[in-house]
Write a protein that holds these residues in place. Sequence first.
Motif, mmCIF file in Angstrom:
data_model
loop_
_atom_site.group_PDB
_atom_site.id
_atom_site.type_symbol
_atom_site.label_atom_id
_atom_site.label_comp_id
_atom_site.label_asym_id
_atom_site.label_seq_id
_atom_site.Cartn_x
_atom_site.Cartn_y
_atom_site.Cartn_z
ATOM 1 N N ALA A 76 22.828 2.158 7.267
ATOM 2 C CA ALA A 76 23.167 0.859 8.449
ATOM 3 C C ALA A 76 23.808 1.910 9.284
ATOM 4 C CB ALA A 76 24.289 0.439 7.601
ATOM 5 N N GLY A 77 23.527 1.501 10.323
ATOM 6 C CA GLY A 77 25.023 1.990 11.417
ATOM 7 C C GLY A 77 24.557 1.522 12.555
ATOM 8 N N THR A 78 25.274 1.503 13.327
ATOM 9 C CA THR A 78 25.221 1.237 15.515
ATOM 10 C C THR A 78 23.209 2.525 15.908
ATOM 11 O OG1 THR A 78 27.069 1.433 15.105
ATOM 12 C CG2 THR A 78 25.976 1.023 17.121
ATOM 13 N N LEU A 117 8.942 -4.452 15.560
ATOM 14 C CA LEU A 117 10.146 -4.050 15.446
ATOM 15 C C LEU A 117 11.712 -3.910 16.942
ATOM 16 C CD1 LEU A 117 9.725 -1.218 12.355
ATOM 17 C CD2 LEU A 117 10.305 -3.685 12.424
ATOM 18 N N TRP A 118 10.697 -3.889 18.096
ATOM 19 C CA TRP A 118 10.940 -3.419 19.239
ATOM 20 C C TRP A 118 12.495 -4.051 19.540
ATOM 21 C CZ3 TRP A 118 11.381 -6.370 23.571
ATOM 22 C CH2 TRP A 118 10.760 -7.551 23.157
ATOM 23 N N ASP A 119 11.893 -5.553 19.235
ATOM 24 C CA ASP A 119 13.365 -5.866 19.708
ATOM 25 C C ASP A 119 14.960 -6.219 18.760
ATOM 26 O OD1 ASP A 119 12.625 -6.781 17.438
ATOM 27 O OD2 ASP A 119 12.987 -9.084 17.400
ATOM 28 N N PHE A 120 14.807 -5.164 17.943
ATOM 29 C CA PHE A 120 16.269 -4.145 17.050
ATOM 30 C C PHE A 120 16.737 -2.861 17.853
ATOM 31 C CE2 PHE A 120 14.405 -7.561 14.006
ATOM 32 C CZ PHE A 120 15.772 -7.588 13.597
ATOM 33 N N GLN A 126 24.032 -3.145 15.532
ATOM 34 C CA GLN A 126 23.967 -2.532 14.658
ATOM 35 C C GLN A 126 23.018 -3.056 13.652
ATOM 36 O OE1 GLN A 126 28.025 -3.703 12.832
ATOM 37 N NE2 GLN A 126 29.428 -2.138 14.431
ATOM 38 N N ILE A 127 22.391 -2.265 13.312
ATOM 39 C CA ILE A 127 21.676 -2.223 12.237
ATOM 40 C C ILE A 127 21.033 -1.974 10.464
ATOM 41 C CG2 ILE A 127 19.512 -2.976 14.391
ATOM 42 C CD1 ILE A 127 19.322 0.394 13.381
ATOM 43 N N ARG A 128 20.487 -1.955 10.223
ATOM 44 C CA ARG A 128 20.502 -1.230 8.323
ATOM 45 C C ARG A 128 18.728 -0.976 8.836
ATOM 46 N NH1 ARG A 128 21.712 -0.369 4.138
ATOM 47 N NH2 ARG A 128 20.717 0.537 1.913
ATOM 48 N N VAL A 129 18.821 0.207 8.878
ATOM 49 C CA VAL A 129 17.066 0.378 8.984
ATOM 50 C C VAL A 129 16.744 1.114 6.828
ATOM 51 C CG1 VAL A 129 17.024 0.555 11.410
ATOM 52 C CG2 VAL A 129 17.507 3.080 9.559
ATOM 53 N N LEU A 147 10.574 2.268 8.569
ATOM 54 C CA LEU A 147 9.181 0.262 8.020
ATOM 55 C C LEU A 147 10.194 -0.450 7.866
ATOM 56 C CD1 LEU A 147 7.867 2.512 4.553
ATOM 57 C CD2 LEU A 147 7.300 2.662 6.797
ATOM 58 N N ALA A 148 11.205 -0.527 8.138
ATOM 59 C CA ALA A 148 11.829 -1.673 8.028
ATOM 60 C C ALA A 148 12.640 -2.070 8.937
ATOM 61 C CB ALA A 148 11.916 -2.375 6.655
ATOM 62 N N ILE A 149 13.315 -2.772 9.470
ATOM 63 C CA ILE A 149 14.772 -2.962 10.273
ATOM 64 C C ILE A 149 15.406 -4.037 10.680
ATOM 65 C CG2 ILE A 149 16.094 -3.067 12.528
ATOM 66 C CD1 ILE A 149 13.796 -1.024 13.668
ATOM 67 N N GLN A 150 16.890 -4.193 9.656
ATOM 68 C CA GLN A 150 17.313 -5.511 9.620
ATOM 69 C C GLN A 150 18.311 -5.475 10.321
ATOM 70 O OE1 GLN A 150 18.594 -6.325 5.398
ATOM 71 N NE2 GLN A 150 19.009 -8.544 5.842
ATOM 72 N N ALA A 151 19.154 -6.627 11.632
ATOM 73 C CA ALA A 151 19.971 -6.331 12.502
ATOM 74 C C ALA A 151 21.241 -6.716 10.970
ATOM 75 C CB ALA A 151 19.870 -7.765 13.113
ATOM 76 N N ALA A 152 22.452 -6.400 11.496
ATOM 77 C CA ALA A 152 23.678 -6.636 10.943
ATOM 78 C C ALA A 152 23.941 -7.688 10.800
ATOM 79 C CB ALA A 152 24.770 -6.172 11.995
ATOM 80 N N PRO A 153 24.498 -7.959 9.842
ATOM 81 C CA PRO A 153 25.029 -9.172 8.969
ATOM 82 C C PRO A 153 25.673 -10.719 10.055
ATOM 83 C CG PRO A 153 26.545 -7.478 8.370
ATOM 84 C CD PRO A 153 25.998 -6.851 9.264
ATOM 85 N N ALA A 154 25.881 -9.722 11.722
ATOM 86 C CA ALA A 154 26.276 -11.142 12.360
ATOM 87 C C ALA A 154 25.210 -12.111 12.658
ATOM 88 C CB ALA A 154 27.405 -10.060 13.289
ATOM 89 N N ALA A 155 24.138 -11.155 12.680
ATOM 90 C CA ALA A 155 22.518 -12.132 13.091
ATOM 91 C C ALA A 155 21.841 -11.994 12.036
ATOM 92 C CB ALA A 155 22.552 -11.267 14.070
ATOM 93 N N ALA A 156 23.113 -12.673 11.027
ATOM 94 C CA ALA A 156 22.165 -12.371 9.694
ATOM 95 C C ALA A 156 21.176 -13.509 9.280
ATOM 96 C CB ALA A 156 22.572 -13.247 8.654
#
Length: 164
Positions: A76-78, A117-120, A126-129, A147-156
């Motif tokens: 996770a990071g920015t 994945l481009w919209d992340f 902040q994302i988790r990859v 292979l996967a990207i997830q937004a930070a918890p604020a955008a759960a």
Amino acid sequence: MTDAIGAPRSGRTPTINDSASKAIRSDVHADNPVVNKARPARPALPGRLLVEYFSDLGPVSRRLDVVPLGTLVGVAGTVTALSQTGTDEAPRALFTVTGMTGESAQCTVDTEHYLDLWDFLVEGVQIRVSGRVRRPMANEPGYIEILAIQAAPAAAGTAKVVGA
């Protein structure tokens, strides 16, 4: 009774919290360039971000530069740097994920996964990859093939996963 600088003595040993000792410390070090010199920040090194993965012994956290090639990792990071490469028919992206310590990891998104994945991929987000560790040469820092990207918890609830 007074001490060496003329401060009243109370019969006990002065502590670091005594106002007289604070005055002494600040006066002594006020013009000392060695003490007052600001330490330069340690440069953030690419490929040293702490990543998580599963080993034979269970979950492990290690720096990316020591994780075996081909290992599936998560971090996770920015997003701190983003470069879109390739052509309109075959877009790719290179970006940097920077953790709270300032260490970073280079990441790539290939043409097959780019449109999913481009919209992340926005600087400052902040994302988790999750992805596989790749290393072009043995003595160079590794990078993560996403292979996967997830937004930070604020955008759960917003996650994109693509097939491996």
